[in-house]
Enzyme design. Structure first.
Site, PDB file in Angstrom:
ATOM      1  N   TYR A 151       0.833  -1.208   0.000  1.00  0.00           N
ATOM      2  CA  TYR A 151       0.000   0.000   0.000  1.00  0.00           C
ATOM      3  C   TYR A 151       0.872   1.265   0.000  1.00  0.00           C
ATOM      4  O   TYR A 151       0.672   2.183  -0.798  1.00  0.00           O
ATOM      5  CB  TYR A 151      -0.942   0.004   1.213  1.00  0.00           C
ATOM      6  CG  TYR A 151      -1.779   1.258   1.298  1.00  0.00           C
ATOM      7  CD1 TYR A 151      -2.912   1.402   0.501  1.00  0.00           C
ATOM      8  CD2 TYR A 151      -1.430   2.309   2.148  1.00  0.00           C
ATOM      9  CE1 TYR A 151      -3.678   2.567   0.549  1.00  0.00           C
ATOM     10  CE2 TYR A 151      -2.186   3.471   2.208  1.00  0.00           C
ATOM     11  CZ  TYR A 151      -3.305   3.596   1.410  1.00  0.00           C
ATOM     12  OH  TYR A 151      -4.063   4.743   1.459  1.00  0.00           O
ATOM     13  N   LYS A 194       1.334   4.229  -2.954  1.00  0.00           N
ATOM     14  CA  LYS A 194       1.026   5.650  -2.735  1.00  0.00           C
ATOM     15  C   LYS A 194       2.262   6.527  -2.945  1.00  0.00           C
ATOM     16  O   LYS A 194       2.158   7.701  -3.297  1.00  0.00           O
ATOM     17  CB  LYS A 194       0.429   5.845  -1.341  1.00  0.00           C
ATOM     18  CG  LYS A 194      -0.967   5.228  -1.188  1.00  0.00           C
ATOM     19  CD  LYS A 194      -1.972   5.900  -2.117  1.00  0.00           C
ATOM     20  CE  LYS A 194      -3.369   5.344  -1.988  1.00  0.00           C
ATOM     21  NZ  LYS A 194      -4.336   6.053  -2.858  1.00  0.00           N
TER      22      LYS A 194
HETATM   23  N1  LIG Z   1      -9.132   7.188   4.899  1.00  0.00           N
HETATM   24  C1  LIG Z   1      -7.833   7.421   5.149  1.00  0.00           C
HETATM   25  O1  LIG Z   1      -7.369   7.454   6.308  1.00  0.00           O
HETATM   26  C2  LIG Z   1      -6.877   7.663   4.006  1.00  0.00           C
HETATM   27  C3  LIG Z   1      -5.595   8.135   4.304  1.00  0.00           C
HETATM   28  C4  LIG Z   1      -4.713   8.362   3.256  1.00  0.00           C
HETATM   29  C5  LIG Z   1      -5.106   8.155   1.956  1.00  0.00           C
HETATM   30  N2  LIG Z   1      -6.360   7.681   1.710  1.00  0.00           N
HETATM   31  C6  LIG Z   1      -6.732   7.468   0.325  1.00  0.00           C
HETATM   32  O2  LIG Z   1      -7.930   8.194   0.066  1.00  0.00           O
HETATM   33  C7  LIG Z   1      -8.734   7.494  -0.890  1.00  0.00           C
HETATM   34  C8  LIG Z   1     -10.106   7.213  -0.333  1.00  0.00           C
HETATM   35  O3  LIG Z   1      -9.999   6.497   0.889  1.00  0.00           O
HETATM   36  P1  LIG Z   1     -11.302   6.011   1.692  1.00  0.00           P
HETATM   37  O4  LIG Z   1     -10.915   5.925   3.096  1.00  0.00           O
HETATM   38  O5  LIG Z   1     -12.473   6.825   1.296  1.00  0.00           O
HETATM   39  O6  LIG Z   1     -11.417   4.523   1.138  1.00  0.00           O
HETATM   40  P2  LIG Z   1     -12.607   3.750   0.417  1.00  0.00           P
HETATM   41  O7  LIG Z   1     -13.909   4.100   1.029  1.00  0.00           O
HETATM   42  O8  LIG Z   1     -12.191   2.310   0.372  1.00  0.00           O
HETATM   43  O9  LIG Z   1     -12.594   4.364  -1.038  1.00  0.00           O
HETATM   44  C9  LIG Z   1     -12.001   3.777  -2.139  1.00  0.00           C
HETATM   45  C10 LIG Z   1     -13.067   3.439  -3.166  1.00  0.00           C
HETATM   46  O10 LIG Z   1     -12.404   2.940  -4.346  1.00  0.00           O
HETATM   47  C11 LIG Z   1     -13.152   1.816  -4.795  1.00  0.00           C
HETATM   48  N3  LIG Z   1     -12.363   0.939  -5.647  1.00  0.00           N
HETATM   49  C12 LIG Z   1     -11.512  -0.057  -5.282  1.00  0.00           C
HETATM   50  N4  LIG Z   1     -11.033  -0.674  -6.363  1.00  0.00           N
HETATM   51  C13 LIG Z   1     -11.576  -0.059  -7.435  1.00  0.00           C
HETATM   52  C14 LIG Z   1     -11.450  -0.248  -8.832  1.00  0.00           C
HETATM   53  N5  LIG Z   1     -10.661  -1.221  -9.356  1.00  0.00           N
HETATM   54  N6  LIG Z   1     -12.131   0.566  -9.671  1.00  0.00           N
HETATM   55  C15 LIG Z   1     -12.945   1.528  -9.169  1.00  0.00           C
HETATM   56  N7  LIG Z   1     -13.128   1.745  -7.859  1.00  0.00           N
HETATM   57  C16 LIG Z   1     -12.428   0.959  -6.998  1.00  0.00           C
HETATM   58  C17 LIG Z   1     -13.542   1.132  -3.503  1.00  0.00           C
HETATM   59  O11 LIG Z   1     -14.534   0.177  -3.728  1.00  0.00           O
HETATM   60  P3  LIG Z   1     -14.628  -1.099  -2.718  1.00  0.00           P
HETATM   61  O12 LIG Z   1     -15.060  -0.543  -1.397  1.00  0.00           O
HETATM   62  O13 LIG Z   1     -15.636  -1.960  -3.372  1.00  0.00           O
HETATM   63  O14 LIG Z   1     -13.253  -1.702  -2.658  1.00  0.00           O
HETATM   64  C18 LIG Z   1     -14.003   2.322  -2.686  1.00  0.00           C
HETATM   65  O15 LIG Z   1     -15.353   2.658  -2.970  1.00  0.00           O
HETATM   66  C19 LIG Z   1      -7.926   6.249  -1.257  1.00  0.00           C
HETATM   67  O16 LIG Z   1      -7.124   6.538  -2.385  1.00  0.00           O
HETATM   68  C20 LIG Z   1      -7.054   6.031  -0.039  1.00  0.00           C
HETATM   69  O17 LIG Z   1      -5.894   5.276  -0.328  1.00  0.00           O
HETATM   70  C21 LIG Z   1      -7.250   7.440   2.689  1.00  0.00           C
END
Ligand SMILES: NC(=O)c1ccc[n+]([C@@H]2O[C@H](COP(=O)([O-])OP(=O)(O)OC[C@H]3O[C@@H](n4cnc5c(N)ncnc54)[C@H](OP(=O)(O)O)[C@@H]3O)[C@@H](O)[C@H]2O)c1
Length: 257
Positions: A163, A167
């Protein structure tokens, strides 16, 4: 129309991975700024719900929701073409938010399954490239790409090599894309959020999520999705027109880079 709503007037944003979490928060933020909003995710009911939530605000936001697999070039191309039609021939802002995150196994590097490594790279690193490639012809001068990296790149978060590396790659990709697309007056930047309380984060940390990392921050509170939205709006808006290739850490002052 307020000054804030005027910012997005006749501009179209595509947010990937917008079925919930940060993606939904971004979509709501762009809607409040008057953008036409397109949301896509592999979870179609989830993005349709995001669109419904925005429609329920009664602001008259033009909305498009569709299924997308960011690892599949044909899916990326088809969504880009449909969203460009929705956007009168343009996709002004692309937010590459989709990722494998909450469902990524945390284990020492010796124990990471090579298939899972490949899957994480395919979604988190190849995905933003494929989506930007698919949208490139529709990004006009003044267009913006915002990529989601992570503050874990700077902390070197243990037991999450795939992961974190994916990133880190997003930061490198952001710089290359900034150079190439900059020739067309398009900016490309990344946001590196700290640990933020989305459903996916709760899956990772469970009961400890609300307090995780709080004692390491300059701001002694946990991060909510809305804390990250302003960075995406800023990087997509008129005040950031001369900023490109940068990564903005949004973590309440937990890392200083
Ligand atoms: N939340 C945090 O603390 C945090 C911190 C740093 C960075 N981020 C980044 O911020 C972004 C959003 O995070 P989040 O917490 O909101 O996570 P999240 O709810 O898991 O959002 C990611 C979305 O991407 C979808 N996805 C996965 N594989 C895909 C594919 N092949 N094609 C299209 N969509 C796909 C997921 O679907 P599924 O649920 O079905 O897998 C989910 O709806 C991500 O890039 C994450 O790495 C988050």
């Amino acid at each position: 129309m307020t000054i804030r709503e005027a910012e997005g007037a006749d501009r179209t944003v595509l947010v990937t991975g917008a079925a919930g979490g940060l993606g939904r928060a971004f979509a709501l933020g762009f809607a409040a700024r008057g953008y036409r909003v397109a949301v896509a995710d592999r979870d179609l009911p989830g993005v349709e719900e995001t669109a419904a939530v925005i429609a329920d605000l009664g602001t008259g936001t033009e909305l498009w929701a569709g299924a997308l697999d960011v690892t599949d070039a044909r899916s990326a191309d088809a969504v880009a073409a449909e969203v460009a039609t929705f956007g009168r021939g343009r996709i002004d802002v692309l937010v590459n938010n989709a990722a494998m995150y909450g469902n990524v196994t945390r284990s020492p590097l010796e124990q990471i399954d090579p298939d899972e490594w490949d899957a994480v790279m395919a979604v988190n690193l190849k995905g933003p490239w494929l989506m930007t490639k698919a949208c490139s012809d529709y990004l006009p001068p003044g267009g913006r790409v915002v990529n989601l990296s992570s503050a874990t790149v700077y902390s070197g978060s243990e037991n999450w090599a795939h992961y974190v590396a994916s990133k880190g790659g997003v930061i490198a990709l952001t710089r290359v894309m900034a150079k190439e697309l900059g020739r067309r007056e398009i900016t490309v930047n990344a946001i590196a959020p700290g640990f933020t309380l989305t459903d996916a984060s709760l899956d990772i940390m469970g009961d400890q999520a609300a307090s995780y990392g709080v004692d390491r921050g300059a701001l002694r509170r946990s991060s909510q999705p809305d804390d990250i939205v302003g960075a995406a709006l800023f990087l997509s808006g008129p005040d950031a027109q001369y900023i490109s290739g940068q990564t903005l850490v949004v973590d309440g002052g937990r890392q200083f880079i």
